[in-house]
Design a protein around this motif. Structure first.
Motif, PDB file in Angstrom:
ATOM      1  N   ASP A  73       0.860  -1.185   0.000  1.00  0.00           N
ATOM      2  CA  ASP A  73       0.000   0.000   0.000  1.00  0.00           C
ATOM      3  C   ASP A  73       0.894   1.232   0.000  1.00  0.00           C
ATOM      4  OD1 ASP A  73      -1.786   2.115   0.646  1.00  0.00           O
ATOM      5  OD2 ASP A  73      -3.202   0.606   1.368  1.00  0.00           O
ATOM      6  N   SER A  74       0.875   1.957  -1.116  1.00  0.00           N
ATOM      7  CA  SER A  74       1.838   3.056  -1.258  1.00  0.00           C
ATOM      8  C   SER A  74       1.555   4.207  -0.293  1.00  0.00           C
ATOM      9  CB  SER A  74       1.837   3.570  -2.693  1.00  0.00           C
ATOM     10  OG  SER A  74       0.521   3.955  -3.021  1.00  0.00           O
ATOM     11  N   SER A  75       0.365   4.219   0.341  1.00  0.00           N
ATOM     12  CA  SER A  75       0.077   5.323   1.273  1.00  0.00           C
ATOM     13  C   SER A  75       0.687   5.062   2.651  1.00  0.00           C
ATOM     14  CB  SER A  75      -1.436   5.531   1.396  1.00  0.00           C
ATOM     15  OG  SER A  75      -2.024   4.404   2.015  1.00  0.00           O
ATOM     16  N   LEU A  76       1.240   3.868   2.845  1.00  0.00           N
ATOM     17  CA  LEU A  76       1.812   3.527   4.157  1.00  0.00           C
ATOM     18  C   LEU A  76       3.317   3.326   4.050  1.00  0.00           C
ATOM     19  CD1 LEU A  76      -0.815   0.817   5.271  1.00  0.00           C
ATOM     20  CD2 LEU A  76      -0.874   3.275   5.721  1.00  0.00           C
ATOM     21  N   GLU A  77       4.062   3.940   4.966  1.00  0.00           N
ATOM     22  CA  GLU A  77       5.515   3.749   4.967  1.00  0.00           C
ATOM     23  C   GLU A  77       5.931   3.281   6.368  1.00  0.00           C
ATOM     24  OE1 GLU A  77       9.664   6.309   4.680  1.00  0.00           O
ATOM     25  OE2 GLU A  77       7.748   7.322   4.503  1.00  0.00           O
ATOM     26  N   VAL A  78       6.473   2.072   6.427  1.00  0.00           N
ATOM     27  CA  VAL A  78       6.904   1.559   7.733  1.00  0.00           C
ATOM     28  C   VAL A  78       8.324   2.045   8.002  1.00  0.00           C
ATOM     29  CG1 VAL A  78       7.321  -0.493   9.117  1.00  0.00           C
ATOM     30  CG2 VAL A  78       5.407  -0.449   7.516  1.00  0.00           C
ATOM     31  N   LEU A  79       8.499   2.834   9.076  1.00  0.00           N
ATOM     32  CA  LEU A  79       9.840   3.356   9.395  1.00  0.00           C
ATOM     33  C   LEU A  79      10.697   2.298  10.078  1.00  0.00           C
ATOM     34  CD1 LEU A  79       9.055   6.951  10.750  1.00  0.00           C
ATOM     35  CD2 LEU A  79       9.498   6.202   8.414  1.00  0.00           C
ATOM     36  N   GLY A  80      10.054   1.349  10.749  1.00  0.00           N
ATOM     37  CA  GLY A  80      10.844   0.303  11.391  1.00  0.00           C
ATOM     38  C   GLY A  80       9.997  -0.608  12.260  1.00  0.00           C
ATOM     39  N   TYR A  81      10.600  -1.739  12.605  1.00  0.00           N
ATOM     40  CA  TYR A  81       9.955  -2.712  13.496  1.00  0.00           C
ATOM     41  C   TYR A  81      10.770  -2.810  14.780  1.00  0.00           C
ATOM     42  CZ  TYR A  81       7.115  -4.501   9.608  1.00  0.00           C
ATOM     43  OH  TYR A  81       6.215  -4.632   8.591  1.00  0.00           O
ATOM     44  N   ALA A  82      10.103  -2.949  15.910  1.00  0.00           N
ATOM     45  CA  ALA A  82      10.833  -3.218  17.164  1.00  0.00           C
ATOM     46  C   ALA A  82      10.102  -4.344  17.861  1.00  0.00           C
ATOM     47  CB  ALA A  82      10.829  -1.976  18.049  1.00  0.00           C
ATOM     48  N   ASP A  83      10.851  -5.218  18.514  1.00  0.00           N
ATOM     49  CA  ASP A  83      10.113  -6.237  19.247  1.00  0.00           C
ATOM     50  C   ASP A  83      10.133  -5.933  20.737  1.00  0.00           C
ATOM     51  OD1 ASP A  83      12.301  -7.369  20.455  1.00  0.00           O
ATOM     52  OD2 ASP A  83      12.602  -8.859  18.860  1.00  0.00           O
ATOM     53  N   TYR A  84       9.504  -6.803  21.487  1.00  0.00           N
ATOM     54  CA  TYR A  84       9.248  -6.574  22.908  1.00  0.00           C
ATOM     55  C   TYR A  84      10.514  -6.255  23.696  1.00  0.00           C
ATOM     56  CZ  TYR A  84       7.165  -7.424  27.478  1.00  0.00           C
ATOM     57  OH  TYR A  84       6.717  -7.293  28.749  1.00  0.00           O
ATOM     58  N   PHE A  85      11.621  -6.854  23.280  1.00  0.00           N
ATOM     59  CA  PHE A  85      12.843  -6.724  24.078  1.00  0.00           C
ATOM     60  C   PHE A  85      13.766  -5.598  23.597  1.00  0.00           C
ATOM     61  CE2 PHE A  85      11.299 -11.082  24.237  1.00  0.00           C
ATOM     62  CZ  PHE A  85      11.073 -11.192  25.593  1.00  0.00           C
ATOM     63  N   ASP A  86      13.366  -4.910  22.527  1.00  0.00           N
ATOM     64  CA  ASP A  86      14.223  -3.832  22.012  1.00  0.00           C
ATOM     65  C   ASP A  86      14.179  -2.593  22.904  1.00  0.00           C
ATOM     66  OD1 ASP A  86      15.195  -5.182  19.892  1.00  0.00           O
ATOM     67  OD2 ASP A  86      13.653  -4.524  18.489  1.00  0.00           O
TER      68      ASP A  86
END
Ligand SMILES: Nc1ncnc2c1ncn2[C@@H]1O[C@H](COP(=O)(O)OP(=O)(O)OP(=O)(O)O)[C@@H](O)[C@H]1O
Ligand SMILES: [Mg+2]
Length: 396
Positions: free
Chosen positions: A27-40
């Motif tokens: 979906d070009s209207s969405l840009e994910v800057l990053g993922y973090a998990d529970y322990f980050d």
């Protein structure tokens, strides 16, 4: 809103990252800057200039509630959306109470995820609130039948709507609910239908089950048959209340007489009570008992408005006697008015049909009480007994 929505995705302990990627990819209207998990390290991660935080989790993952809470506290002005595969009973309530703006249940058809996120951001911008707030939940109580609870609930709702507040009225008189009748609405969809539609009770689904009155008030109608009433569970009610409080300015709940289990559950999550009594000794005795019960449940006088209905009746009891019997003076006096039964028959509360009447003025003064209160925080009564969102001058 910028063309592209910047997103931070936080993964709860048992989240499946592939499902989330699938939902956001393409979906070009969405840009994910990053993922973090529970322990980050979250502090640094949440510093990034994103428009929204998504908390992805598996069904009922406890860590999700903590993550919502942290994201909200870190930047209260930024919306938080929960993404989950399923939501067992109680889970939605927990995440809404922690401050989530909405819940997306996966999988969703293409475009739906972006649409929900856009709506959440637009809603937040529209609210222009400095931090997250939940709407007040005002329970209209009367330990005795026929004291005027439904009259007060409908007129208060319309009086607030006349000030441009976005009001939802819930008919909790599960067996004999008559809000639909009092507002001239047909029960095309009821709270039973909403329950049958099944969780999650997200904004979209709830909104589809609310019936609109010409005043702007939206109504969650009581079940139409007693067998349906018995299917309404306390957990369901709590989930629906929690969601409703994030989608309007005030939730008003009309109740049956007495402290039934569903009324007690409502009092438990409510912040404001409106107790309706009449000028007769039985009603006043029960009103006194009701106020004492509320006191035991942790409600102080400031959170309980005492409304005396038919206050001008000549029945040998004066308003002064009321103070002696009940132990406090009423806050609002509503006179008897022959136009009231007529307004009920017409489906237009007197505050709208006869705005200059004494009764209409009394209902507007009751509405003042709620309209002037300060902003509340996303917590049940225990944490915020008197805070409610300011309704005056607000525009939907
Ligand atoms: N101030 C008033 N003047 C004239 N009629 C009134 C007034 N207050 C209530 N009534 C009438 O009394 C009846 C009962 O009122 P209402 O339905 O609001 O009570 P209730 O507490 O909701 O009753 P229930 O316990 O059965 O739900 C209504 O038909 C209404 O027309
Ligand atoms: Mg009633």
């Amino acid at each position: 809103m910028a063309d592209t929505i910047r997103i931070l995705v936080t993964l709860a302990e048992h989240a499946d990252p592939r499902l989330v990627e699938q939902a956001l990819d393409g979906d070009s209207s969405l840009e994910v800057l990053g993922y973090a998990d529970y322990f980050d390290d979250w502090r640094e991660f949440l510093e990034q200039p994103a428009d929204v935080v998504i908390v992805a989790c598996s069904a009922g993952d406890d860590s999700a509630t903590q993550m919502v809470d942290r994201a909200v506290k870190h930047r209260p002005d930024r919306p938080v959306v929960v993404m989950t595969e399923a939501s067992p009973n109680g889970f939605l309530r927990q995440v809404f109470e922690a401050g989530a703006d909405d819940v997306i249940t996966l999988p969703q058809p293409p475009g739906e995820v972006a649409f929900t996120i856009q709506k959440v951001i637009a809603r937040r911008k529209g609210l222009m609130m400095p931090g997250k707030a939940t709407a007040p939940l005002i329970a209209i109580l009367g330990p005795k039948g026929g004291t005027g609870k439904t009259l007060v609930a409908t007129n208060l709702a319309v009086a607030l709507a006349q000030r441009d507040a976005n009001v939802v009225l819930v008919d909790l008189d599960l067996q004999f609910g008559d809000i639909g009748l009092a507002l001239g609405l047909s029960p095309e969809r009821t709270m039973y239908d909403l329950m049958k539609a099944g969780p999650p009770f997200d904004h979209e689904k709830i909104d589809r089950h609310l019936i609109r009155h010409s005043s702007g008030v939206k109504v969650l109608i009581a079940p139409t048959r007693p067998d349906q009433a018995s299917a309404i569970s306390i957990d369901y009610l709590r989930d629906v209340y929690a969601a409703l409080r994030t989608m309007c300015d005030a939730v008003i709940v009309d109740t049956p007489p007495g402290f039934t289990p569903e009324v007690i559950a409502t009092i438990d999550v409510s912040g404001e009570i409106c107790m309706v009594g009449m000028l007769d000794s039985l009603s006043l005795k029960n009103t006194k008992l009701g106020i004492e019960t509320l006191d035991l449940m942790g409600y102080d006088n400031d959170s309980v408005a005492l409304v005396l209905n038919r206050a001008d009746s000549r029945v040998g009891i004066t308003p002064d006697d009321v103070s002696t019997i009940v132990g406090r003076s009423p806050d609002v006096f509503i006179p008897s008015d022959r136009e009231i039964p007529r307004s009920i028959n017409e489906g237009t509360p007197i505050v709208a049909s006869r705005p200059s009447s004494g009764a209409a003025k009394a209902f507007r003064s009751l509405a003042d009480r709620y309209a002037k209160m300060p902003v509340s925080q996303p917590a049940p009564r225990q944490a915020s007994s008197s805070g409610v969102r300011s309704l005056i001058g607000r525009r939907r």
